[in-house]
Design an enzyme around this catalytic site. Structure first.
Site, PDB file in Angstrom:
ATOM      1  N   PRO A 126       0.804  -1.227   0.000  1.00 57.68           N
ATOM      2  CA  PRO A 126       0.000   0.000   0.000  1.00 57.68           C
ATOM      3  C   PRO A 126       0.836   1.276   0.000  1.00 57.68           C
ATOM      4  O   PRO A 126       0.456   2.275  -0.615  1.00 57.68           O
ATOM      5  CB  PRO A 126      -0.825  -0.126   1.291  1.00 57.68           C
ATOM      6  CG  PRO A 126      -0.950  -1.600   1.511  1.00 57.68           C
ATOM      7  CD  PRO A 126       0.339  -2.183   1.040  1.00 57.68           C
ATOM      8  N   GLU A 361       4.056  -3.731 -13.526  1.00 60.97           N
ATOM      9  CA  GLU A 361       5.409  -4.259 -13.838  1.00 60.97           C
ATOM     10  C   GLU A 361       6.424  -3.117 -13.944  1.00 60.97           C
ATOM     11  O   GLU A 361       7.399  -3.175 -14.703  1.00 60.97           O
ATOM     12  CB  GLU A 361       5.425  -5.093 -15.135  1.00 60.97           C
ATOM     13  CG  GLU A 361       4.310  -6.122 -15.278  1.00 60.97           C
ATOM     14  CD  GLU A 361       4.419  -7.274 -14.319  1.00 60.97           C
ATOM     15  OE1 GLU A 361       4.704  -7.014 -13.136  1.00 60.97           O
ATOM     16  OE2 GLU A 361       4.183  -8.416 -14.725  1.00 60.97           O
TER      17      GLU A 361
END
Length: 378
Positions: A126, A361
């Site tokens: 987070p 990614e």
């Protein structure tokens, strides 16, 4: 390098047939109902798509990265969401096969390669996205075990996967204090957040992975303590070009839909395909995809050869291909006019699915940072 051999042509045909029969007819309904087709993934595993560039010893297909980008482009023409999940799964299996010892490989790789079991890659948190080295999930040594505590964010396959490859902090030493640890799904203390409501990628679950006093053997660690960040980054090189290939597949099918539509649709007394302005836009879409594909194939070849230029080329290819796929799909909506905005034409789903490829990614801004730093260090 830029012309497919007979084996690759056969591979593309096999994947195209599978995607046309098992993915394309159901992609829209899976998206609408948020259905994760685990049974279809097992069928993909039976065809060798669960361990594409994993060694044959434990059930892998032992194909090249150049072969893999062909596979992911074809899969994504049918459904970018499922193609992208298969890419993430392959990244996990490869990391275990590449950096695990023989006992670890024998324990986990066969079922993962067959997609009898699924894998999730757990790096993002987070509060730690692009700055992956700032992750705070901790793995504290307790005798022959590690005890893990922390939360991972945006984890594809979470709740459905059997294997979670977790990057956790084992020392306060920046990126040198991170280790890669395999956490099986049945481990006490492992739980999952709600399935996120997303713009796209609805046919694969995305949840938090929550670890509360999760205890696993030290033997579940890949490599030595502190090797995890390097392992994670090596996995991402392949993941980046795979995601670029998924974007090309989505963009390519959007282009093909556009050409077919312009041939069928007439306005002002002639088919739209005869309008020079529209033909020029088709030419630009085709050129953008082919340019990206050329760079993507070059990056895959560099990764296959272990070239010192592989990191730079993979970052370039990921950025260019994910931008190109999204741009072409977005332009396809415009060329279809109001029909492009309707779900039945399939274009709006492609756009929704491809948008996230520019973020995950490693965001495309991070790709630019990687490329710029390497250029500045020369």
């Amino acid at each position: 390098m830029f012309e497919l051999n007979d084996e690759q042509l056969g591979l593309v045909e096999m994947v195209r047939d599978f995607a046309a029969q098992k993915l394309a007819p159901y992609a829209a309904s899976w998206d609408e109902t948020k259905h994760f087709p685990v049974d279809v993934l097992r069928e993909a595993g039976e065809l060798g798509m669960g361990g594409i560039y994993v060694q044959e010893e434990f059930g892998g297909s032992d194909l090249s990265r150049s072969d893999a980008v062909l596979i992911f482009e074809e899969l994504a023409k049918a459904d970018p969401t499922i193609a992208a999940y298969i890419s993430i799964h392959n990244m996990v299996v490869w990391m275990i096969d590449k950096f695990g010892d023989d006992e670890q490989r024998a324990r986990w790789v066969p079922n993962l390669a067959a997609m009898e079991e699924l894998g999730s890659y757990c790096l993002t948190e987070p509060g730690a996205g692009s700055d992956a080295a700032a992750l705070t999930t901790r793995a504290v040594r307790d005798g022959d075990d590690y005890v893990l505590n922390g939360v991972k964010q945006f984890i594809s396959g979470a709740g459905a996967s059997s294997v979670y490859l977790v990057m956790a902090r084992t020392a306060d030493a920046g990126n040198r204090g991170i280790s890669a640890i395999v956490v099986p799904a049945e481990t006490p203390g492992l739980s999952f957040g709600v399935n996120e409501k997303k713009m796209g990628w609805n046919a694969q679950p995305t949840r938090q992975v929550i670890m509360d006093e999760v205890r696993v053997p030290v033997g579940n660690r890949l490599g030595a303590e502190g090797d995890g960040f390097g392992i994670a980054m090596k996995g991402l090189n392949g993941g980046r070009i795979n995601m670029g290939a998924c974007s090309l597949g989505g963009g390519q099918i959007a282009l093909e839909k556009s050409i077919a539509y312009l041939k069928e649709r007439s306005a002002f007394g002639a088919p739209l395909i005869d309008k020079q302005a529209l033909l020029f836009r088709i030419a630009d879409m085709e050129t953008e995809l082919e340019t990206a594909r050329t760079l993507l194939w070059r990056a895959a070849d560099a990764l296959d050869r272990g070239s010192k230029d592989a990191v730079r080329l993979c970052a370039m290819a990921k950025r260019v291909a994910t931008d190109a796929g999204f741009n072409v799909a977005n332009e396809a909506i415009q060329l279809h006019g109001g029909y492009g905005y309707l779900a039945e034409y399939g274009l709006e789903k492609i756009v929704r699915d491809l948008r996230v490829h520019q973020i995950l990614e490693g965001s495309n801004e991070i790709m630019r940072l990687i490329i710029g730093r390497i250029a500045a260090e020369r």
